[in-house]
Design a protein around this motif. Sequence first.
Motif, PDB file in Angstrom:
ATOM      1  N   LEU A 172       0.841  -1.193   0.000  1.00 47.12           N
ATOM      2  CA  LEU A 172       0.000   0.000   0.000  1.00 47.12           C
ATOM      3  C   LEU A 172       0.876   1.242   0.000  1.00 47.12           C
ATOM      4  CD1 LEU A 172      -2.620  -1.064   2.708  1.00 47.12           C
ATOM      5  CD2 LEU A 172      -2.755  -1.354   0.235  1.00 47.12           C
ATOM      6  N   THR A 173       0.380   2.312  -0.593  1.00 42.60           N
ATOM      7  CA  THR A 173       1.127   3.565  -0.632  1.00 42.60           C
ATOM      8  C   THR A 173       0.238   4.710  -0.165  1.00 42.60           C
ATOM      9  OG1 THR A 173       0.502   3.959  -2.930  1.00 42.60           O
ATOM     10  CG2 THR A 173       2.585   2.801  -2.541  1.00 42.60           C
ATOM     11  N   GLY A 174       0.862   5.827   0.106  1.00 43.20           N
ATOM     12  CA  GLY A 174       0.124   7.015   0.510  1.00 43.20           C
ATOM     13  C   GLY A 174       0.643   7.561   1.823  1.00 43.20           C
ATOM     14  N   CYS A 175       0.277   8.797   2.093  1.00 44.02           N
ATOM     15  CA  CYS A 175       0.753   9.478   3.297  1.00 44.02           C
ATOM     16  C   CYS A 175       0.288   8.781   4.572  1.00 44.02           C
ATOM     17  CB  CYS A 175       0.258  10.922   3.321  1.00 44.02           C
ATOM     18  SG  CYS A 175       1.009  11.938   2.053  1.00 44.02           S
ATOM     19  N   GLU A 176      -0.981   8.387   4.608  1.00 45.44           N
ATOM     20  CA  GLU A 176      -1.508   7.746   5.810  1.00 45.44           C
ATOM     21  C   GLU A 176      -0.843   6.400   6.059  1.00 45.44           C
ATOM     22  OE1 GLU A 176      -3.475   9.086   8.150  1.00 45.44           O
ATOM     23  OE2 GLU A 176      -3.248  10.893   6.947  1.00 45.44           O
ATOM     24  N   VAL A 177      -0.568   5.666   4.995  1.00 45.98           N
ATOM     25  CA  VAL A 177       0.115   4.372   5.123  1.00 45.98           C
ATOM     26  C   VAL A 177       1.532   4.583   5.636  1.00 45.98           C
ATOM     27  CG1 VAL A 177       0.973   2.360   3.858  1.00 45.98           C
ATOM     28  CG2 VAL A 177      -1.308   3.255   3.363  1.00 45.98           C
ATOM     29  N   ALA A 178       2.230   5.562   5.091  1.00 44.48           N
ATOM     30  CA  ALA A 178       3.591   5.856   5.535  1.00 44.48           C
ATOM     31  C   ALA A 178       3.606   6.286   6.995  1.00 44.48           C
ATOM     32  CB  ALA A 178       4.212   6.939   4.661  1.00 44.48           C
ATOM     33  N   ARG A 179       2.650   7.114   7.381  1.00 45.41           N
ATOM     34  CA  ARG A 179       2.564   7.576   8.765  1.00 45.41           C
ATOM     35  C   ARG A 179       2.269   6.404   9.705  1.00 45.41           C
ATOM     36  NH1 ARG A 179      -1.413  11.577   8.608  1.00 45.41           N
ATOM     37  NH2 ARG A 179       0.188  12.903   7.743  1.00 45.41           N
ATOM     38  N   MET A 180       1.358   5.530   9.293  1.00 50.75           N
ATOM     39  CA  MET A 180       1.019   4.378  10.126  1.00 50.75           C
ATOM     40  C   MET A 180       2.217   3.443  10.266  1.00 50.75           C
ATOM     41  SD  MET A 180      -1.627   3.198  11.780  1.00 50.75           S
ATOM     42  CE  MET A 180      -0.679   2.540  13.111  1.00 50.75           C
ATOM     43  N   SER A 181       2.920   3.227   9.174  1.00 52.10           N
ATOM     44  CA  SER A 181       4.107   2.382   9.191  1.00 52.10           C
ATOM     45  C   SER A 181       5.145   2.933  10.163  1.00 52.10           C
ATOM     46  CB  SER A 181       4.698   2.289   7.785  1.00 52.10           C
ATOM     47  OG  SER A 181       5.872   1.530   7.797  1.00 52.10           O
ATOM     48  N   MET A 182       5.354   4.230  10.134  1.00 51.41           N
ATOM     49  CA  MET A 182       6.311   4.876  11.028  1.00 51.41           C
ATOM     50  C   MET A 182       5.876   4.716  12.480  1.00 51.41           C
ATOM     51  SD  MET A 182       9.091   6.842  10.693  1.00 51.41           S
ATOM     52  CE  MET A 182       8.941   7.922   9.292  1.00 51.41           C
ATOM     53  N   ARG A 183       4.604   4.920  12.758  1.00 53.07           N
ATOM     54  CA  ARG A 183       4.108   4.788  14.128  1.00 53.07           C
ATOM     55  C   ARG A 183       4.274   3.362  14.642  1.00 53.07           C
ATOM     56  NH1 ARG A 183      -1.712   6.970  14.442  1.00 53.07           N
ATOM     57  NH2 ARG A 183      -1.334   6.771  16.680  1.00 53.07           N
ATOM     58  N   LEU A 184       4.028   2.384  13.771  1.00 48.70           N
ATOM     59  CA  LEU A 184       4.206   0.986  14.177  1.00 48.70           C
ATOM     60  C   LEU A 184       5.676   0.667  14.424  1.00 48.70           C
ATOM     61  CD1 LEU A 184       1.704  -0.766  11.754  1.00 48.70           C
ATOM     62  CD2 LEU A 184       1.463  -0.541  14.235  1.00 48.70           C
ATOM     63  N   ARG A 185       6.527   1.147  13.548  1.00 46.12           N
ATOM     64  CA  ARG A 185       7.963   0.865  13.686  1.00 46.12           C
ATOM     65  C   ARG A 185       8.557   1.458  14.967  1.00 46.12           C
ATOM     66  NH1 ARG A 185       9.875  -1.315   9.007  1.00 46.12           N
ATOM     67  NH2 ARG A 185       8.613  -0.921   7.172  1.00 46.12           N
ATOM     68  N   TYR A 186       8.061   2.603  15.383  1.00 37.45           N
ATOM     69  CA  TYR A 186       8.642   3.285  16.539  1.00 37.45           C
ATOM     70  C   TYR A 186       7.824   3.140  17.819  1.00 37.45           C
ATOM     71  CZ  TYR A 186      12.029   5.119  13.330  1.00 37.45           C
ATOM     72  OH  TYR A 186      13.037   5.211  12.400  1.00 37.45           O
ATOM     73  N   THR A 228      -6.651   2.989   8.889  1.00 36.85           N
ATOM     74  CA  THR A 228      -5.750   3.199   7.756  1.00 36.85           C
ATOM     75  C   THR A 228      -6.036   2.185   6.649  1.00 36.85           C
ATOM     76  OG1 THR A 228      -4.024   4.068   9.204  1.00 36.85           O
ATOM     77  CG2 THR A 228      -3.327   3.283   7.042  1.00 36.85           C
ATOM     78  N   LEU A 229      -6.279   0.940   7.038  1.00 42.21           N
ATOM     79  CA  LEU A 229      -6.510  -0.129   6.050  1.00 42.21           C
ATOM     80  C   LEU A 229      -7.895  -0.075   5.427  1.00 42.21           C
ATOM     81  CD1 LEU A 229      -4.905  -3.151   7.932  1.00 42.21           C
ATOM     82  CD2 LEU A 229      -4.007  -1.983   5.913  1.00 42.21           C
ATOM     83  N   LEU A 230      -8.860   0.447   6.141  1.00 38.61           N
ATOM     84  CA  LEU A 230     -10.255   0.431   5.711  1.00 38.61           C
ATOM     85  C   LEU A 230     -10.485   0.915   4.276  1.00 38.61           C
ATOM     86  CD1 LEU A 230     -12.947  -0.448   6.892  1.00 38.61           C
ATOM     87  CD2 LEU A 230     -13.247   1.873   7.757  1.00 38.61           C
ATOM     88  N   PRO A 231      -9.951   2.068   3.852  1.00 42.33           N
ATOM     89  CA  PRO A 231     -10.196   2.507   2.470  1.00 42.33           C
ATOM     90  C   PRO A 231      -9.547   1.602   1.414  1.00 42.33           C
ATOM     91  CG  PRO A 231      -9.242   4.295   3.791  1.00 42.33           C
ATOM     92  CD  PRO A 231      -9.208   3.062   4.614  1.00 42.33           C
ATOM     93  N   TYR A 232      -8.496   0.906   1.783  1.00 39.23           N
ATOM     94  CA  TYR A 232      -7.773   0.067   0.832  1.00 39.23           C
ATOM     95  C   TYR A 232      -8.332  -1.351   0.743  1.00 39.23           C
ATOM     96  CZ  TYR A 232      -4.163   3.666   1.051  1.00 39.23           C
ATOM     97  OH  TYR A 232      -3.475   4.856   0.997  1.00 39.23           O
ATOM     98  N   ARG A 233      -8.745  -1.887   1.879  1.00 41.36           N
ATOM     99  CA  ARG A 233      -9.123  -3.305   1.946  1.00 41.36           C
ATOM    100  C   ARG A 233     -10.613  -3.545   2.120  1.00 41.36           C
ATOM    101  NH1 ARG A 233      -4.199  -5.124   0.430  1.00 41.36           N
ATOM    102  NH2 ARG A 233      -2.585  -4.874   1.986  1.00 41.36           N
ATOM    103  N   GLY A 234     -11.344  -2.536   2.588  1.00 43.22           N
ATOM    104  CA  GLY A 234     -12.760  -2.726   2.868  1.00 43.22           C
ATOM    105  C   GLY A 234     -12.967  -3.245   4.286  1.00 43.22           C
ATOM    106  N   GLN A 235     -14.199  -3.120   4.772  1.00 45.50           N
ATOM    107  CA  GLN A 235     -14.541  -3.467   6.150  1.00 45.50           C
ATOM    108  C   GLN A 235     -14.262  -4.933   6.479  1.00 45.50           C
ATOM    109  OE1 GLN A 235     -16.077  -1.450   8.618  1.00 45.50           O
ATOM    110  NE2 GLN A 235     -16.083  -3.146  10.065  1.00 45.50           N
ATOM    111  N   ALA A 236     -14.761  -5.841   5.655  1.00 47.12           N
ATOM    112  CA  ALA A 236     -14.660  -7.277   5.968  1.00 47.12           C
ATOM    113  C   ALA A 236     -13.211  -7.759   5.974  1.00 47.12           C
ATOM    114  CB  ALA A 236     -15.481  -8.086   4.977  1.00 47.12           C
ATOM    115  N   VAL A 237     -12.442  -7.401   4.961  1.00 49.37           N
ATOM    116  CA  VAL A 237     -11.053  -7.852   4.871  1.00 49.37           C
ATOM    117  C   VAL A 237     -10.218  -7.219   5.983  1.00 49.37           C
ATOM    118  CG1 VAL A 237      -8.965  -7.838   3.441  1.00 49.37           C
ATOM    119  CG2 VAL A 237     -11.194  -8.318   2.409  1.00 49.37           C
ATOM    120  N   THR A 238     -10.431  -5.934   6.240  1.00 48.86           N
ATOM    121  CA  THR A 238      -9.688  -5.249   7.294  1.00 48.86           C
ATOM    122  C   THR A 238      -9.971  -5.890   8.641  1.00 48.86           C
ATOM    123  OG1 THR A 238      -9.698  -3.164   6.082  1.00 48.86           O
ATOM    124  CG2 THR A 238      -9.313  -3.035   8.443  1.00 48.86           C
ATOM    125  N   GLN A 239     -11.231  -6.185   8.915  1.00 52.84           N
ATOM    126  CA  GLN A 239     -11.585  -6.816  10.190  1.00 52.84           C
ATOM    127  C   GLN A 239     -10.938  -8.190  10.307  1.00 52.84           C
ATOM    128  OE1 GLN A 239     -13.582  -5.158  12.641  1.00 52.84           O
ATOM    129  NE2 GLN A 239     -12.368  -6.692  13.713  1.00 52.84           N
TER     130      GLN A 239
END
Length: 119
Positions: free
Chosen positions: A46-60, A77-88
């Motif tokens: 996945l790409t995008g600002c929110e994904v990058a920000r989430m990745s950074m928060r998880l890493r640190y 963060t995942l919801l717009p990319y994967r949808g409700q069911a897959v994200t859950q």
Amino acid sequence: MRWNKPNIRNDLHDLLGRDKPSSTAWVRDQGLEVVRRAMLQNLMGLTGCEVARMSMRLRYAGDIEALWYLRTDLFNTLLPYRGQAVTQELLDQVTPLFQGLFPMSVRAPLPGHPLPTNH
């Protein structure tokens, strides 16, 4: 000649357990990294600002409790990319990895998962 002279500071360090590995700290650190990798894995591809920000928060994230509370942000963060069911489903696979890493009283439900009721 004595290499390791006993003194107050050495005795204090021994009392406090400094410079000695804790038998449970290694296990907790391993658990923390397993959870961190699993959460980061969900962002792969996945790409995008929110994904990058989430990745950074998880890493640190400094501890397992921080990762626990980041689950909701990861979900959002995942919801717009994967949808409700897959994200859950993805988060439902990560949640059991927290088992035994910190007290149950800290845990809160994910969106869409109400607290269990005792009848």
